[in-house]
Design a protein around this motif. Structure first.
Motif, short mmCIF file in Angstrom:
data_model
loop_
_atom_site.label_atom_id
_atom_site.label_comp_id
_atom_site.label_asym_id
_atom_site.label_seq_id
_atom_site.Cartn_x
_atom_site.Cartn_y
_atom_site.Cartn_z
N CYS A 9 -5.00 -3.41 -18.96
CA CYS A 9 -6.25 -3.77 -19.64
C CYS A 9 -7.26 -2.63 -19.66
N GLY A 10 -6.93 -1.51 -19.04
CA GLY A 10 -7.82 -0.36 -19.06
C GLY A 10 -8.71 -0.20 -17.84
N ALA A 11 -8.50 -1.01 -16.83
CA ALA A 11 -9.33 -0.93 -15.62
C ALA A 11 -8.87 0.23 -14.74
N ALA A 12 -9.82 0.76 -13.98
CA ALA A 12 -9.49 1.64 -12.86
C ALA A 12 -9.29 0.71 -11.67
N VAL A 13 -8.21 0.90 -10.94
CA VAL A 13 -7.85 0.00 -9.85
C VAL A 13 -7.76 0.79 -8.56
N ILE A 14 -8.40 0.27 -7.53
CA ILE A 14 -8.35 0.90 -6.21
C ILE A 14 -7.57 -0.02 -5.28
N ILE A 15 -6.58 0.55 -4.60
CA ILE A 15 -5.84 -0.24 -3.63
C ILE A 15 -5.95 0.42 -2.26
N ASN A 16 -5.94 -0.40 -1.24
CA ASN A 16 -6.00 0.05 0.15
C ASN A 16 -4.56 0.19 0.62
N GLY A 17 -4.06 1.40 0.60
CA GLY A 17 -2.65 1.65 0.88
C GLY A 17 -2.39 2.18 2.27
N SER A 18 -1.28 2.87 2.42
CA SER A 18 -0.83 3.41 3.70
C SER A 18 -0.33 4.83 3.48
N ARG A 19 -0.76 5.74 4.35
CA ARG A 19 -0.30 7.13 4.24
C ARG A 19 1.22 7.21 4.32
N ALA A 20 1.81 6.41 5.18
CA ALA A 20 3.26 6.45 5.37
C ALA A 20 4.03 5.96 4.15
N HIS A 21 3.36 5.28 3.23
CA HIS A 21 4.05 4.72 2.07
C HIS A 21 3.53 5.28 0.74
N LEU A 22 2.86 6.44 0.83
CA LEU A 22 2.39 7.09 -0.39
C LEU A 22 3.55 7.43 -1.32
N GLU A 23 4.66 7.88 -0.76
CA GLU A 23 5.81 8.24 -1.61
C GLU A 23 6.29 7.05 -2.43
N GLN A 24 6.34 5.88 -1.81
CA GLN A 24 6.76 4.66 -2.52
C GLN A 24 5.79 4.37 -3.67
N ALA A 25 4.50 4.45 -3.39
CA ALA A 25 3.50 4.18 -4.43
C ALA A 25 3.60 5.20 -5.56
N HIS A 26 3.76 6.47 -5.20
CA HIS A 26 3.85 7.52 -6.21
C HIS A 26 5.11 7.38 -7.05
N SER A 27 6.17 6.89 -6.46
CA SER A 27 7.41 6.67 -7.20
C SER A 27 7.20 5.63 -8.30
N ARG A 28 6.45 4.59 -8.00
CA ARG A 28 6.19 3.53 -8.98
C ARG A 28 5.09 3.93 -9.96
N TYR A 29 4.09 4.64 -9.47
CA TYR A 29 2.93 5.04 -10.28
C TYR A 29 2.76 6.56 -10.17
N PRO A 30 3.54 7.34 -10.91
CA PRO A 30 3.56 8.79 -10.71
C PRO A 30 2.26 9.52 -11.06
N ALA A 31 1.36 8.88 -11.76
CA ALA A 31 0.09 9.54 -12.11
C ALA A 31 -1.08 9.06 -11.25
N LEU A 32 -0.79 8.33 -10.18
CA LEU A 32 -1.87 7.83 -9.33
C LEU A 32 -2.63 8.99 -8.69
N THR A 33 -3.83 8.70 -8.24
CA THR A 33 -4.60 9.65 -7.45
C THR A 33 -4.67 9.11 -6.03
N ALA A 34 -4.20 9.89 -5.09
CA ALA A 34 -4.26 9.52 -3.68
C ALA A 34 -5.58 10.02 -3.11
N VAL A 35 -6.27 9.16 -2.37
CA VAL A 35 -7.53 9.53 -1.74
C VAL A 35 -7.42 9.20 -0.26
N GLU A 36 -7.52 10.24 0.56
CA GLU A 36 -7.47 10.04 2.01
C GLU A 36 -8.89 10.04 2.56
N VAL A 37 -9.22 8.99 3.30
CA VAL A 37 -10.51 8.91 3.99
C VAL A 37 -10.32 9.59 5.35
N THR A 38 -11.12 10.61 5.61
CA THR A 38 -11.03 11.32 6.88
C THR A 38 -12.25 10.99 7.74
#
Length: 192
Positions: A97-126
């Motif tokens: 629908c054109g929304a920007a979507v933010i999900i609360n993910g896991s560093r250990a599973h970034l590869e899984q997310a990137h595999s499904r959504y290859p253009a995602l932007t990963a944001v690490e909170v430090t």
């Protein structure tokens, strides 16, 4: 059953960071700053434990989580610290629908997310390790041993897929500042 992917995830922000880094606080503050019809959505997580007042998550029993997983109701799912986590497939409709979507993910599973959504932007909170230790102790969910394990894990590197855009947002100062930075990232996805 694996649902189809309607988009490459170009407007998907995969938020991650150590437990206690303040991700839920940032998401709460971000929601409060959204303009009325602004198409930025924060997905809640499905978790097999009570989430408490500070976390936007829906509690599922192990059986219910398993049923939903078998039916393909999760766009992403993972296990961590003896719990099951999932992000519902509704995010695919939101992205379509054109929304920007933010999900609360896991560093250990970034590869899984990137595999499904290859253009995602990963944001690490430090966050500073000393401040992280105080936050973990203050929330009262973990034992001293569990806190030590989480602190050790917080400084370990994690795999970042090739061609995955990784941004870092410091949450050492006022959380409103970090939340504003995260919202700017989401708004930038809408403008792209």
């Amino acid at each position: 059953m694996t649902p189809s992917v309607p988009a490459d995830g170009a407007r998907l922000i995969y938020l991650m960071g150590a437990s206690g880094s303040g991700k839920d606080t940032l998401l709460r503050l971000l929601r409060a700053e959204l303009r009325g019809d602004e198409p930025v959505l924060v997905a809640h997580r499905y978790i097999t434990r009570d989430s408490g007042d500070t976390e936007d998550a829906l509690r599922l029993t192990e059986d219910e989580f398993g049923r939903r997983a078998a039916l393909g109701c999760f766009a992403l799912r993972w296990a961590s610290h003896g719990l099951q986590y999932g992000i519902g497939i509704e995010i695919d409709a939101w992205l379509s629908c054109g929304a920007a979507v933010i999900i609360n993910g896991s560093r250990a599973h970034l590869e899984q997310a990137h595999s499904r959504y290859p253009a995602l932007t990963a944001v690490e909170v430090t966050v500073d390790p000393g401040q992280l230790a105080r936050r973990l102790a203050g929330r009262g969910r973990e034992s001293a041993e569990q806190i030590a394990q989480r602190l050790a894990r917080a400084t370990q590197p994690f795999p970042v897929p090739l061609q995955c855009q990784l941004l870092r947002v410091s949450n050492d100062a006022a959380p409103e500042t970090a939340a504003a930075t995260l919202l700017d990232i989401a708004r930038g996805k809408l403008a792209a």
